[in-house]
Write a protein that holds these residues in place. Structure first.
Motif, PDB file in Angstrom:
ATOM      1  N   ALA A 125       0.809  -1.215   0.000  1.00 13.50           N
ATOM      2  CA  ALA A 125       0.000   0.000   0.000  1.00 13.50           C
ATOM      3  C   ALA A 125       0.846   1.270   0.000  1.00 13.50           C
ATOM      4  CB  ALA A 125      -0.925  -0.002   1.221  1.00 13.50           C
ATOM      5  N   ALA A 126       2.130   1.143   0.285  1.00  9.71           N
ATOM      6  CA  ALA A 126       2.989   2.317   0.459  1.00  9.71           C
ATOM      7  C   ALA A 126       3.107   3.133  -0.822  1.00  9.71           C
ATOM      8  CB  ALA A 126       4.373   1.873   0.930  1.00  9.71           C
ATOM      9  N   LYS A 127       2.979   4.430  -0.684  1.00  6.76           N
ATOM     10  CA  LYS A 127       3.096   5.350  -1.825  1.00  6.76           C
ATOM     11  C   LYS A 127       4.422   6.105  -1.825  1.00  6.76           C
ATOM     12  CE  LYS A 127      -1.918   6.054  -2.044  1.00  6.76           C
ATOM     13  NZ  LYS A 127      -3.028   7.045  -1.903  1.00  6.76           N
ATOM     14  N   GLY A 128       5.163   6.017  -0.732  1.00  6.57           N
ATOM     15  CA  GLY A 128       6.410   6.767  -0.623  1.00  6.57           C
ATOM     16  C   GLY A 128       7.572   6.074  -1.313  1.00  6.57           C
ATOM     17  N   ARG A 129       8.545   6.866  -1.694  1.00 10.05           N
ATOM     18  CA  ARG A 129       9.785   6.321  -2.267  1.00 10.05           C
ATOM     19  C   ARG A 129      10.575   5.577  -1.195  1.00 10.05           C
ATOM     20  NH1 ARG A 129      14.802   9.696  -5.186  1.00 10.05           N
ATOM     21  NH2 ARG A 129      16.390   8.066  -4.829  1.00 10.05           N
ATOM     22  N   TYR A 130      10.515   6.096   0.033  1.00 15.07           N
ATOM     23  CA  TYR A 130      11.302   5.530   1.123  1.00 15.07           C
ATOM     24  C   TYR A 130      10.409   4.737   2.073  1.00 15.07           C
ATOM     25  CZ  TYR A 130      14.364   9.163  -0.694  1.00 15.07           C
ATOM     26  OH  TYR A 130      15.108   9.958  -1.530  1.00 15.07           O
ATOM     27  N   ILE A 131      10.965   3.648   2.608  1.00 17.35           N
ATOM     28  CA  ILE A 131      10.224   2.763   3.511  1.00 17.35           C
ATOM     29  C   ILE A 131      10.909   2.730   4.875  1.00 17.35           C
ATOM     30  CG2 ILE A 131       9.418   0.406   3.931  1.00 17.35           C
ATOM     31  CD1 ILE A 131       8.040   1.717   1.559  1.00 17.35           C
ATOM     32  N   ALA A 155      18.732  12.225   5.545  1.00 12.14           N
ATOM     33  CA  ALA A 155      19.897  13.015   5.143  1.00 12.14           C
ATOM     34  C   ALA A 155      21.132  12.119   5.028  1.00 12.14           C
ATOM     35  CB  ALA A 155      20.145  14.140   6.147  1.00 12.14           C
ATOM     36  N   PHE A 156      21.271  11.172   5.964  1.00 15.73           N
ATOM     37  CA  PHE A 156      22.395  10.231   5.944  1.00 15.73           C
ATOM     38  C   PHE A 156      22.314   9.334   4.716  1.00 15.73           C
ATOM     39  CE2 PHE A 156      24.119   6.038   7.308  1.00 15.73           C
ATOM     40  CZ  PHE A 156      25.436   6.412   7.533  1.00 15.73           C
ATOM     41  N   LEU A 157      21.128   8.826   4.414  1.00 13.04           N
ATOM     42  CA  LEU A 157      20.939   7.968   3.243  1.00 13.04           C
ATOM     43  C   LEU A 157      21.343   8.696   1.963  1.00 13.04           C
ATOM     44  CD1 LEU A 157      18.083   5.527   2.476  1.00 13.04           C
ATOM     45  CD2 LEU A 157      18.517   7.357   0.849  1.00 13.04           C
ATOM     46  N   LYS A 158      20.940   9.953   1.854  1.00 12.49           N
ATOM     47  CA  LYS A 158      21.281  10.732   0.654  1.00 12.49           C
ATOM     48  C   LYS A 158      22.776  11.049   0.604  1.00 12.49           C
ATOM     49  CE  LYS A 158      16.711  12.829   0.081  1.00 12.49           C
ATOM     50  NZ  LYS A 158      15.921  14.084   0.086  1.00 12.49           N
ATOM     51  N   GLU A 159      23.348  11.333   1.763  1.00 13.55           N
ATOM     52  CA  GLU A 159      24.786  11.620   1.830  1.00 13.55           C
ATOM     53  C   GLU A 159      25.602  10.426   1.346  1.00 13.55           C
ATOM     54  OE1 GLU A 159      28.140  11.774   5.329  1.00 13.55           O
ATOM     55  OE2 GLU A 159      26.162  12.581   5.797  1.00 13.55           O
ATOM     56  N   LYS A 160      25.180   9.234   1.716  1.00  6.53           N
ATOM     57  CA  LYS A 160      25.900   8.010   1.336  1.00  6.53           C
ATOM     58  C   LYS A 160      25.466   7.480  -0.024  1.00  6.53           C
ATOM     59  CE  LYS A 160      28.288   7.720   5.122  1.00  6.53           C
ATOM     60  NZ  LYS A 160      29.762   7.918   5.100  1.00  6.53           N
ATOM     61  N   ASN A 161      24.444   8.100  -0.629  1.00  6.05           N
ATOM     62  CA  ASN A 161      23.881   7.601  -1.879  1.00  6.05           C
ATOM     63  C   ASN A 161      23.541   6.112  -1.744  1.00  6.05           C
ATOM     64  OD1 ASN A 161      22.990   7.760  -4.560  1.00  6.05           O
ATOM     65  ND2 ASN A 161      24.983   7.147  -5.370  1.00  6.05           N
ATOM     66  N   ALA A 162      22.903   5.796  -0.621  1.00  8.98           N
ATOM     67  CA  ALA A 162      22.642   4.404  -0.241  1.00  8.98           C
ATOM     68  C   ALA A 162      21.184   4.032  -0.480  1.00  8.98           C
ATOM     69  CB  ALA A 162      22.990   4.189   1.232  1.00  8.98           C
ATOM     70  N   GLY A 163      20.948   2.729  -0.514  1.00 10.12           N
ATOM     71  CA  GLY A 163      19.587   2.229  -0.617  1.00 10.12           C
ATOM     72  C   GLY A 163      19.087   1.654   0.693  1.00 10.12           C
ATOM     73  N   PHE A 164      20.014   1.471   1.659  1.00  7.33           N
ATOM     74  CA  PHE A 164      19.704   0.750   2.895  1.00  7.33           C
ATOM     75  C   PHE A 164      20.548   1.342   4.022  1.00  7.33           C
ATOM     76  CE2 PHE A 164      19.758  -3.950   4.658  1.00  7.33           C
ATOM     77  CZ  PHE A 164      19.241  -3.498   5.862  1.00  7.33           C
ATOM     78  N   VAL A 165      19.883   1.952   4.996  1.00 10.76           N
ATOM     79  CA  VAL A 165      20.598   2.489   6.152  1.00 10.76           C
ATOM     80  C   VAL A 165      19.890   2.072   7.436  1.00 10.76           C
ATOM     81  CG1 VAL A 165      21.538   4.467   4.897  1.00 10.76           C
ATOM     82  CG2 VAL A 165      19.359   4.702   6.088  1.00 10.76           C
ATOM     83  N   LYS A 181      16.261   2.247  -5.369  1.00 13.44           N
ATOM     84  CA  LYS A 181      17.525   1.512  -5.439  1.00 13.44           C
ATOM     85  C   LYS A 181      17.324   0.028  -5.129  1.00 13.44           C
ATOM     86  CE  LYS A 181      20.423   5.489  -4.172  1.00 13.44           C
ATOM     87  NZ  LYS A 181      21.031   5.642  -5.499  1.00 13.44           N
ATOM     88  N   ILE A 182      16.386  -0.277  -4.226  1.00  8.41           N
ATOM     89  CA  ILE A 182      16.105  -1.664  -3.848  1.00  8.41           C
ATOM     90  C   ILE A 182      14.629  -1.918  -4.116  1.00  8.41           C
ATOM     91  CG2 ILE A 182      16.108  -3.341  -1.957  1.00  8.41           C
ATOM     92  CD1 ILE A 182      18.259  -1.621  -0.594  1.00  8.41           C
ATOM     93  N   SER A 183      14.329  -2.909  -4.920  1.00  7.94           N
ATOM     94  CA  SER A 183      12.946  -3.156  -5.330  1.00  7.94           C
ATOM     95  C   SER A 183      12.094  -3.629  -4.150  1.00  7.94           C
ATOM     96  CB  SER A 183      12.897  -4.190  -6.447  1.00  7.94           C
ATOM     97  OG  SER A 183      13.193  -5.480  -5.945  1.00  7.94           O
ATOM     98  N   LYS A 184      10.811  -3.355  -4.251  1.00  7.94           N
ATOM     99  CA  LYS A 184       9.885  -3.817  -3.210  1.00  7.94           C
ATOM    100  C   LYS A 184       9.855  -5.345  -3.141  1.00  7.94           C
ATOM    101  CE  LYS A 184       6.642   0.025  -2.683  1.00  7.94           C
ATOM    102  NZ  LYS A 184       5.217   0.440  -2.687  1.00  7.94           N
ATOM    103  N   ASP A 185      10.092  -6.007  -4.248  1.00  6.67           N
ATOM    104  CA  ASP A 185      10.121  -7.479  -4.244  1.00  6.67           C
ATOM    105  C   ASP A 185      11.194  -7.991  -3.290  1.00  6.67           C
ATOM    106  OD1 ASP A 185       8.072  -7.641  -6.055  1.00  6.67           O
ATOM    107  OD2 ASP A 185       9.361  -7.952  -7.793  1.00  6.67           O
ATOM    108  N   LEU A 186      12.330  -7.289  -3.255  1.00  5.60           N
ATOM    109  CA  LEU A 186      13.426  -7.717  -2.396  1.00  5.60           C
ATOM    110  C   LEU A 186      13.175  -7.348  -0.941  1.00  5.60           C
ATOM    111  CD1 LEU A 186      16.073  -9.208  -2.881  1.00  5.60           C
ATOM    112  CD2 LEU A 186      17.223  -6.997  -3.136  1.00  5.60           C
ATOM    113  N   ILE A 187      12.326  -6.338  -0.714  1.00  6.98           N
ATOM    114  CA  ILE A 187      12.010  -5.901   0.645  1.00  6.98           C
ATOM    115  C   ILE A 187      10.896  -6.749   1.262  1.00  6.98           C
ATOM    116  CG2 ILE A 187      11.261  -3.914   2.041  1.00  6.98           C
ATOM    117  CD1 ILE A 187      12.400  -2.109  -0.158  1.00  6.98           C
ATOM    118  N   GLN A 188      10.125  -7.447   0.426  1.00  8.70           N
ATOM    119  CA  GLN A 188       9.068  -8.318   0.947  1.00  8.70           C
ATOM    120  C   GLN A 188       9.660  -9.317   1.937  1.00  8.70           C
ATOM    121  OE1 GLN A 188       5.626  -9.091   0.137  1.00  8.70           O
ATOM    122  NE2 GLN A 188       5.427  -7.076  -0.795  1.00  8.70           N
ATOM    123  N   MET A 189       9.028  -9.445   3.083  1.00  9.76           N
ATOM    124  CA  MET A 189       9.563 -10.295   4.136  1.00  9.76           C
ATOM    125  C   MET A 189       9.109 -11.744   4.003  1.00  9.76           C
ATOM    126  SD  MET A 189       9.615  -7.991   7.605  1.00  9.76           S
ATOM    127  CE  MET A 189      10.687  -6.539   7.667  1.00  9.76           C
TER     128      MET A 189
END
Length: 249
Positions: free
Chosen positions: A80-86, A105-115, A161-169
């Motif tokens: 259901a999530a509409k946001g870019r970030y989870i 801010a940290f995620l953007k600074e590191k250009n990371a997908g997972f923090v 950066k990381i697909s929702k398929d990979l985030i599915q638990m």
């Protein structure tokens, strides 16, 4: 926008505080998805009454048709999530007001997908005990096998950066750890912000305090998710046990 997913099961005692954890965030562009997993207490009533008294279009109640556990609840929220970030928040845990702002801010600074961030253990009332879990600058898959240092309530993920398929638990015990492993195993690096921005409420009789059950769960993850041999599983288990003990003393 950050989509914040909260699995709700018999959490009536905490829900007002949970919602206010989010509404007092200094970062304002969020949506809160409260996924009610067929609670048997007054959880749904508490949420509805809160929204009647404090209307906010960013807060959404999702009722599941049948109880399925935390993984299914989080996965429903992810759909259901509409946001870019989870972000994930458990109903009994606590965020610092600047948690989302600093972590994004940290995620953007590191250009990371997972923090993820450091956190403090709290008592049954959510009061910090002074025991803080520090986190490394980075964490890769092989390192993650020997330490369950990523606390779900501290995680922030970028779905571009990381697909929702990979985030599915996965629908297994310790589903959150299994999820971090599957993301890291795919080649991603998790970046640690070593600043205490969350409190892990840990009642004395919580599931996580059952050491034998924790050993069973991590062993299952080594064998089924990590697909490790018995020897490798035993080696990582020893390292995990030492680090888990040091983290709690």
């Amino acid at each position: 926008m950050i989509s914040i997913i909260v699995p709700v099961y018999n959490a009536a005692a905490y829900l007002t505080e949970t919602i206010e954890n989010v509404t007092r965030q200094t970062y304002r562009d969020w949506e809160l998805l409260l996924v009610n997993d067929c609670s048997k207490d007054q959880s749904e009533t508490v949420i509805r009454q809160y929204l009647e008294n404090h209307p906010d279009p960013r807060i959404h109640l999702i009722n599941l048709p049948e109880n399925g556990g935390a993984a299914k609840a989080r996965n429903r929220g992810l759909m259901a999530a509409k946001g870019r970030y989870i972000a994930f928040l458990d109903a009994d845990d606590i965020w610092a007001p600047e948690k989302l702002e600093k972590e994004l801010a940290f995620l953007k600074e590191k250009n990371a997908g997972f923090v993820f961030t450091a956190y403090e253990f709290g008592d049954a009332n959510g009061v910090g005990t002074g025991k803080v879990v520090q986190v490394p600058e980075t964490l890769v898959y092989q390192q993650a096998l020997s330490r369950t240092i990523i606390f779900t309530t501290t995680v922030l993920l970028d779905t571009e950066k990381i697909s929702k398929d990979l985030i599915q638990m996965p629908i297994i015990k310790s589903e959150d750890t299994a999820t971090w492993w599957q993301i890291l195993k795919a080649g991603y690096v998790a970046y640690g912000l070593n600043e205490t921005l969350a409190v892990y409420r840990r009642p004395a009789k919580s599931l996580s305090s059952n050491k034998l059950e924790a050993i069973r769960r991590i062993w299952h993850l080594y064998r089924e998710i990590g697909e490790l041999s018995v020897v490798s599983s035993a080696w990582y288990l020893i390292q995990w046990a030492v680090r888990a003990t040091l983290r709690r003393v």
